[in-house]
Each structure stands twice: as structure tokens, then as C-alpha cells.
Motif scaffolding. Structure first.
Motif, PDB file in Angstrom:
ATOM      1  N   PRO A 186       0.814  -1.211   0.000  1.00  0.00           N
ATOM      2  CA  PRO A 186       0.000   0.000   0.000  1.00  0.00           C
ATOM      3  C   PRO A 186       0.856   1.273   0.000  1.00  0.00           C
ATOM      4  CG  PRO A 186      -0.746  -1.568   1.678  1.00  0.00           C
ATOM      5  CD  PRO A 186       0.591  -2.039   1.192  1.00  0.00           C
ATOM      6  N   SER A 187       0.194   2.382  -0.227  1.00  0.00           N
ATOM      7  CA  SER A 187       0.852   3.679  -0.139  1.00  0.00           C
ATOM      8  C   SER A 187       1.374   3.918   1.276  1.00  0.00           C
ATOM      9  CB  SER A 187      -0.145   4.807  -0.450  1.00  0.00           C
ATOM     10  OG  SER A 187      -0.693   4.686  -1.733  1.00  0.00           O
ATOM     11  N   ARG A 188       2.420   4.715   1.374  1.00  0.00           N
ATOM     12  CA  ARG A 188       2.872   5.174   2.686  1.00  0.00           C
ATOM     13  C   ARG A 188       1.719   5.904   3.386  1.00  0.00           C
ATOM     14  NH1 ARG A 188       7.400   8.586   1.502  1.00  0.00           N
ATOM     15  NH2 ARG A 188       8.581   6.633   1.342  1.00  0.00           N
ATOM     16  N   GLY A 189       1.412   5.468   4.610  1.00  0.00           N
ATOM     17  CA  GLY A 189       0.332   6.093   5.362  1.00  0.00           C
ATOM     18  C   GLY A 189      -1.018   5.430   5.208  1.00  0.00           C
ATOM     19  N   ARG A 190      -1.103   4.369   4.411  1.00  0.00           N
ATOM     20  CA  ARG A 190      -2.386   3.679   4.248  1.00  0.00           C
ATOM     21  C   ARG A 190      -2.639   2.694   5.386  1.00  0.00           C
ATOM     22  NH1 ARG A 190      -6.296   5.490   2.149  1.00  0.00           N
ATOM     23  NH2 ARG A 190      -5.487   5.709   0.015  1.00  0.00           N
ATOM     24  N   THR A 191      -1.585   2.033   5.875  1.00  0.00           N
ATOM     25  CA  THR A 191      -1.708   1.131   7.020  1.00  0.00           C
ATOM     26  C   THR A 191      -0.817   1.651   8.145  1.00  0.00           C
ATOM     27  OG1 THR A 191       0.050  -0.313   6.159  1.00  0.00           O
ATOM     28  CG2 THR A 191      -2.226  -0.879   5.581  1.00  0.00           C
ATOM     29  N   ARG A 356      15.619  12.773  -5.041  1.00  0.00           N
ATOM     30  CA  ARG A 356      15.962  12.579  -6.447  1.00  0.00           C
ATOM     31  C   ARG A 356      15.266  11.348  -7.037  1.00  0.00           C
ATOM     32  NH1 ARG A 356      21.163  13.388  -4.452  1.00  0.00           N
ATOM     33  NH2 ARG A 356      21.925  11.371  -5.197  1.00  0.00           N
ATOM     34  N   VAL A 357      14.688  10.535  -6.180  1.00  0.00           N
ATOM     35  CA  VAL A 357      13.861   9.411  -6.639  1.00  0.00           C
ATOM     36  C   VAL A 357      12.384   9.805  -6.612  1.00  0.00           C
ATOM     37  CG1 VAL A 357      13.139   7.033  -6.157  1.00  0.00           C
ATOM     38  CG2 VAL A 357      15.538   7.694  -5.864  1.00  0.00           C
ATOM     39  N   THR A 358      11.952  10.382  -5.500  1.00  0.00           N
ATOM     40  CA  THR A 358      10.533  10.687  -5.300  1.00  0.00           C
ATOM     41  C   THR A 358      10.004  11.671  -6.335  1.00  0.00           C
ATOM     42  OG1 THR A 358      10.705  10.260  -2.930  1.00  0.00           O
ATOM     43  CG2 THR A 358       8.878  11.641  -3.645  1.00  0.00           C
ATOM     44  N   ARG A 359      10.790  12.711  -6.629  1.00  0.00           N
ATOM     45  CA  ARG A 359      10.297  13.729  -7.552  1.00  0.00           C
ATOM     46  C   ARG A 359      10.047  13.173  -8.961  1.00  0.00           C
ATOM     47  NH1 ARG A 359       9.323  18.959  -8.016  1.00  0.00           N
ATOM     48  NH2 ARG A 359       9.734  20.016 -10.004  1.00  0.00           N
ATOM     49  N   PRO A 360      11.009  12.490  -9.601  1.00  0.00           N
ATOM     50  CA  PRO A 360      10.715  11.975 -10.951  1.00  0.00           C
ATOM     51  C   PRO A 360       9.599  10.935 -10.976  1.00  0.00           C
ATOM     52  CG  PRO A 360      12.895  11.266 -10.216  1.00  0.00           C
ATOM     53  CD  PRO A 360      12.421  12.286  -9.247  1.00  0.00           C
ATOM     54  N   VAL A 361       9.490  10.123  -9.913  1.00  0.00           N
ATOM     55  CA  VAL A 361       8.382   9.161  -9.881  1.00  0.00           C
ATOM     56  C   VAL A 361       7.053   9.905  -9.824  1.00  0.00           C
ATOM     57  CG1 VAL A 361       7.248   7.360  -8.511  1.00  0.00           C
ATOM     58  CG2 VAL A 361       9.706   7.257  -8.879  1.00  0.00           C
ATOM     59  N   GLY A 362       6.969  10.909  -8.937  1.00  0.00           N
ATOM     60  CA  GLY A 362       5.732  11.674  -8.818  1.00  0.00           C
ATOM     61  C   GLY A 362       5.356  12.387 -10.105  1.00  0.00           C
ATOM     62  N   LEU A 363       6.337  13.021 -10.752  1.00  0.00           N
ATOM     63  CA  LEU A 363       6.061  13.710 -12.017  1.00  0.00           C
ATOM     64  C   LEU A 363       5.616  12.724 -13.092  1.00  0.00           C
ATOM     65  CD1 LEU A 363       9.081  16.211 -12.062  1.00  0.00           C
ATOM     66  CD2 LEU A 363       6.660  16.768 -11.688  1.00  0.00           C
ATOM     67  N   PHE A 364       6.263  11.561 -13.119  1.00  0.00           N
ATOM     68  CA  PHE A 364       5.933  10.549 -14.128  1.00  0.00           C
ATOM     69  C   PHE A 364       4.494  10.067 -13.955  1.00  0.00           C
ATOM     70  CE2 PHE A 364       5.976   6.258 -15.919  1.00  0.00           C
ATOM     71  CZ  PHE A 364       6.603   6.477 -17.139  1.00  0.00           C
ATOM     72  N   HIS A 417       4.691   5.361  -3.213  1.00  0.00           N
ATOM     73  CA  HIS A 417       3.569   5.022  -4.090  1.00  0.00           C
ATOM     74  C   HIS A 417       3.127   3.575  -3.897  1.00  0.00           C
ATOM     75  CE1 HIS A 417       5.024   8.672  -6.038  1.00  0.00           C
ATOM     76  NE2 HIS A 417       3.851   8.762  -6.611  1.00  0.00           N
ATOM     77  N   PRO A 418       1.836   3.289  -4.124  1.00  0.00           N
ATOM     78  CA  PRO A 418       1.364   1.909  -4.006  1.00  0.00           C
ATOM     79  C   PRO A 418       1.799   1.091  -5.224  1.00  0.00           C
ATOM     80  CG  PRO A 418      -0.422   3.281  -4.802  1.00  0.00           C
ATOM     81  CD  PRO A 418       0.738   4.208  -4.511  1.00  0.00           C
ATOM     82  N   ALA A 419       2.066  -0.179  -4.992  1.00  0.00           N
ATOM     83  CA  ALA A 419       2.489  -1.078  -6.066  1.00  0.00           C
ATOM     84  C   ALA A 419       1.982  -2.477  -5.750  1.00  0.00           C
ATOM     85  CB  ALA A 419       4.010  -1.079  -6.213  1.00  0.00           C
ATOM     86  N   ALA A 439       0.886   2.841  -9.148  1.00  0.00           N
ATOM     87  CA  ALA A 439      -0.075   3.930  -9.380  1.00  0.00           C
ATOM     88  C   ALA A 439       0.302   5.139  -8.534  1.00  0.00           C
ATOM     89  CB  ALA A 439      -1.496   3.470  -9.043  1.00  0.00           C
ATOM     90  N   GLY A 440      -0.441   6.226  -8.704  1.00  0.00           N
ATOM     91  CA  GLY A 440      -0.196   7.444  -7.947  1.00  0.00           C
ATOM     92  C   GLY A 440      -0.452   7.254  -6.460  1.00  0.00           C
ATOM     93  N   ARG A 441       0.066   8.177  -5.657  1.00  0.00           N
ATOM     94  CA  ARG A 441      -0.096   8.094  -4.203  1.00  0.00           C
ATOM     95  C   ARG A 441      -1.574   7.980  -3.832  1.00  0.00           C
ATOM     96  NH1 ARG A 441       3.271  10.200  -0.353  1.00  0.00           N
ATOM     97  NH2 ARG A 441       1.693   9.379   1.073  1.00  0.00           N
TER      98      ARG A 441
END
Length: 472
Positions: A186-191, A356-364, A417-419, A439-441
Motif C-alpha cells: 500500500p501507499s505510505r500512510g495507508r496502514t 531525487r527518486v521521489t520527484r521523478p516518480v511523482g512527475l511521471f 507510491h502503491p504497487a 499507481a499514484g499516491r
């Protein structure tokens, strides 16, 4: 209930039979005990259990009467000992329930044992010196993955329909891929991650479970996903039950697909081919699929993941009773040594790498609805492929070794992000191959909609591992 009937049912199916009065929860528990007594030793997948008495639970919960096991990654369940897969940890017992364990009890899950894990949970192979290798039900000469390898082996063999697992760099999704299961991170903060921590592994570690079906993942997430109280990260509650998402049309999605690892390490041809076929299936389902990938720096992924290892080392160094270092494996000793020398500047450097990981993933994932990748870069490894007791490793070289084997999962622990890993293929020799969807957060709803589509289009329920607890 016969053993083969029990092993063929998922959690939702078992609960439906109990509710209908066709079988009692007590009868299900007795069959589960038999299944665990067979599969635990055969797969070397239990550290404790079957327990003499199941842990307390609410029999009227939404999954009341469904057998379950927790992972030896404690402290997790009140009064249950834990070792973190290590000979060096003795006499450790959880004083209180993890917040998620409280929710598992309220859901009605019947906890009957504790599953194996690699030492400190820092490997994609479950083969600690303390217990020896956990065997893969599809081929016992191969590993079950890690760090939730014991949980994966037991679920795949039909000993329990679902099992607790957690994921700091791929530890739900990697064993799901190895053992032919559904592995939702799950997403960070979902559980929740409390009561003693507002985040675990600097936010990289997420707690949940392994299942055989998408509907079980949705049902369990419905049971445990209320916003965490007091945690550092907490997402708002979903607008409707996740179980309802399984019948919801996701619409026409923009899907990105890649079979190329960001680090440039080779990806097995069979693994790549299965992932490509999944892309073709998504196109057949009406989605638009393009070859695209977020531009990720592989060195930043390693540096960002270092924080999770250091957090584990810090937890041991701050524990009331420190482990006997002479009984730790070589990489664990190195983790403690590097943790002791870590500075505030090192933490800041790693946090910058995470950005440097979180930003490109979020933009993508603002441009695409989903990213599809292999889960692992290779087929399930033979025992001993990942040598955790190799004294030549630093923490960074060990992480690079892990990410050669599993290069696709860790970025989404860093980004939050959830995966989900789905068992969408098999090798020529019959080993499972997982495909990862990201998928997105906060968009577990979207992941579950598409996962349900794929489960119907490419069903996996009829596949049977070599070791299955069915009385045959």
C-alpha cells in the motif's frame, strides 16, 4: 472440511462458508492446523507454531475464522517472541500489539503461527543461519524470496489463505513474484506502523499481507486501512470499500511499460516477455500502453535505501538488550558498524537522494495512470545465490547486489507510491513470474480495478505448485 477443500479456498471464500453455516470456524481452524503442521516443516516456513491456542480475535469480524500467520519481524503480536530471523536475538517478546495487529484481531483473523524471515529483514532471500532456507513450493531447490518468504511459501502451498508481510524495498512484492501470489504494497500512510513508531525505516517500510487472490487483498485492506492515529504519515480513508473497486471499470488508462532496469542490469528474457505480454493484454482491455519509464538515478535509489538499513541498525543499537554481534551474519554486523558511524550529514545526504527518486516518480505518475514493470529482474533464485554472510559487503554493495536481482521495487518504497505484484506468467520450467503495477499516491483503488481485470483476463487460480497441502 477436507484438506483439499480448505487449500483451494481464499479468505473471502472461507468466510462465506462460515457465515452460511456450512462449516464452523473451529473446523476451519483444525484443518488449518493440519495444513501448517505439514507445510511448515516441508517448506521450512515457520519459526513458531502452530500455536497451542490461536491468538485472541473477534470471531464476528469481516474475516472472522480465517486462518493467518504473522511474520518474524517483530515486535508485532503481544506476548509472542520474535528473533528477526537471527540467532543473536534471544528472549525478545512483544509487550504490546503493533497497531496493525490490533486491526488483524478485530478483522477476526485466527493467528496460528509465525513465519520465517531473513536476518533483520534485509534480504530478498529467506535463508537465515538461524533457521536455514525457506523452500519455494513451486520448486524446493529455489528460494521463496524475501523478506516475507515464509509467509509467501505458506500461502502458495495452501496452508493459510493469507499472511502478514511487510515491505521496505520489495519484501512483499518479491516473494509474491517468486511464489505466484498477489503482493500489494500500500501507499505510505495507508496502514499503521505504531504504536512505538510514527514511521519505520524513514518511511520506506509498509505493513500489509500476501494473498492468492485480488479480492482477498481488497477485503483485507478494507478491514485494516482506517487512517492511522498519531502516525507521521496518514492518508484519508477511501471514499468507498476497496471490494467495490473490483467490479468498477477503470476507464481507458494511459499506461507506461518498461522492461529495462534503471541500473542497466540485465533482465531475464522470459521475465521481459511476460511483462510485454501483459502490456498487450492491457491494450486488448482498452488501455493505451506506451514504452516509457521515469528517469531514475540508480545511485540515488541505493543511497535512499541506505536509510532503511540504518534505521534497522539503530533499532538494534537502541534496544534494551543488544544482540550478540558474534552470532550475527556478516552483513548484519556491517549494518551495525555503519549505523554507529552514520552522521546527521549522512542522513541529510540520503534524504536528498530520496528526493531525487521521489520527484521523478511523482512527475511521471502525473503523466501516466500506471507504470508496468517486471517485479523481479530474474526468475526465483536458487538457494545461496544471495550470500548474506559474505564479509566483503558494505551496506551499499549489499543493496546493489539485491537490486541486481530485484531492480524494480525499491524506488516505490522511497517515493511512497502503491504497487502490486501479480502472478501473470510462468517460465518454461514452471516457475512463477510476477509483473508489477504502480499507481499514484493513494490510488490503491485504481491498482485493484486493473488487477481484477488482469486476474479475469489471465487467470492464475488453476496453477498448482509442486508442494500444495491438499491431501493428495
Amino acid at each position: 472440511m477436507e484438506l483439499h477443500e480448505y487449500a483451494a479456498l481464499d479468505a473471502v471464500g472461507l468466510r462465506a462458508l462460515i457465515r452460511a453455516g456450512e462449516v464452523t470456524a473451529g473446523e476451519v481452524e483444525q484443518v488449518a492446523r493440519t495444513a501448517l503442521a505439514i507445510a511448515g516443516p516441508e517448506l521450512n516456513a515457520l519459526t513458531l507454531g502452530p500455536f497451542g491456542t490461536a491468538l485472541d480475535h473477534d470471531p464476528d469480524g469481516p474475516l472472522g475464522g480465517v486462518p493467518f500467520v504473522v511474520k518474524d519481524s517483530g515486535p508485532f503480536a503481544r506476548r509472542v517472541p520474535f528473533t528477526l530471523g537471527s540467532r543473536a536475538i534471544r528472549g525478545a517478546v512483544a509487550l504490546v500489539d503493533h497497531d496493525l495487529m490490533t486491526r488483524f484481531r478485530s478483522a477476526g483473523l485466527v493467528t496460528l503461527g509465525q513465519s520465517t524471515a531473513p536476518e533483520l529483514g534485509l534480504s530478498f532471500a529467506t535463508e537465515p543461519v538461524a533457521t536455514g532456507p525457506t523452500r519455494n513450493p513451486w520448486d524446493p531447490e529455489h528460494g521463496a524470496g524475501g523478506s516475507s518468504g515464509g509467509a509467501a511459501a505458506l500461502v502458495a502451498a495452501g496452508a493459510v489463505p493469507l499472511a502478514h508481510a511487510n515491505d521496505g524495498a520489495g519484501s512483499i512484492r518479491v516473494p509474491a513474484s517468486c511464489c505466484g501470489l498477489v503482493g500489494l504494497k500500500p501507499s505510505r500512510g495507508r496502514t499503521p506502523c505504531g504504536p512505538y513508531a510514527g514511521e519505520v525505516g524513514f518511511g520506506l517500510v509498509v505493513e500489509f499481507a500476501l494473498t492468492r487472490t485480488v479480492r482477498d487483498a481488497a477485503a483485507l485492506l478494507d478491514a485494516v486501512c482506517a487512517p492511522p492515529v498519531g502516525d507521521k504519515f496518514a492518508l484519508p480513508a477511501p471514499t468507498r470499500p476497496y471490494a467495490e473497486e473490483l467490479c468498477t471499470d477503470p476507464g481507458r488508462l494511459q499506461v507506461a511499460l518498461t522492461t529495462t532496469a534503471w541500473s542497466g542490469v540485465p533482465v531475464d528474457a522470459e521475465v521481459a516477455a511476460v511483462t510485454t505480454t501483459v502490456g498487450q493484454t492491457l491494450e486488448w482491455l482498452g488501455h493505451t500502453v506506451s514504452e516509457a519509464t521515469p528517469g531514475l538515478d540508480p545511485d540515488a535509489i541505493v543511497e535512499g535505501a541506505v536509510l532503511a538499513a540504518v534505521a534497522t541498525g539503530a533499532a538494534l543499537l537502541l534496544a534494551p538488550v543488544r544482540p550478540d554481534r558474534s552470532r550475527l551474519a556478516a552483513v548484519s554486523r556491517q549494518v551495525l558498524a555503519e549505523t554507529e558511524s552514520f552522521t546527521v550529514l549522512d542522513v541529510q545526504r540520503a534524504a536528498d537522494a530520496q528526493h531525487r527518486v521521489t520527484r521523478p516518480v511523482g512527475l511521471f505518475l502525473n503523466r501516466y495512470d500506471l507504470l508496468v514493470t517486471p517485479t523481479l529482474g530474474r526468475l526465483p533464485a536458487r538457494h545461496g545465490t544471495l550470500d548474506y554472510d559474505n564479509p566483503h559487503h558494505t551496506v551499499r554493495s549489499w543493496l546493489r547486489r539485491l537490486f541486481e536481482y530485484g531492480p524494480f521495487t525499491a524506488p516505490f518504497n522511497i517515493s511512497g507510491h502503491p504497487a502490486i505484484s501479480l502472478p501473470l506468467g510462468q517460465s518454461r520450467t514452471g516457475l512463477p513470474i510476477g509483473v508489477q503495477l504502480v499507481a499514484g499516491r493513494g490510488r490503491e483503488d485504481l491498482l485493484l480495478r486493473v488487477a481484477a481485470q488482469l486476474e479475469q483476463a489471465v487467470p492464475w487460480a488453476g496453477r498448482r505448485p509442486a508442494v500444495v497441502v491438499d491431501g493428495g
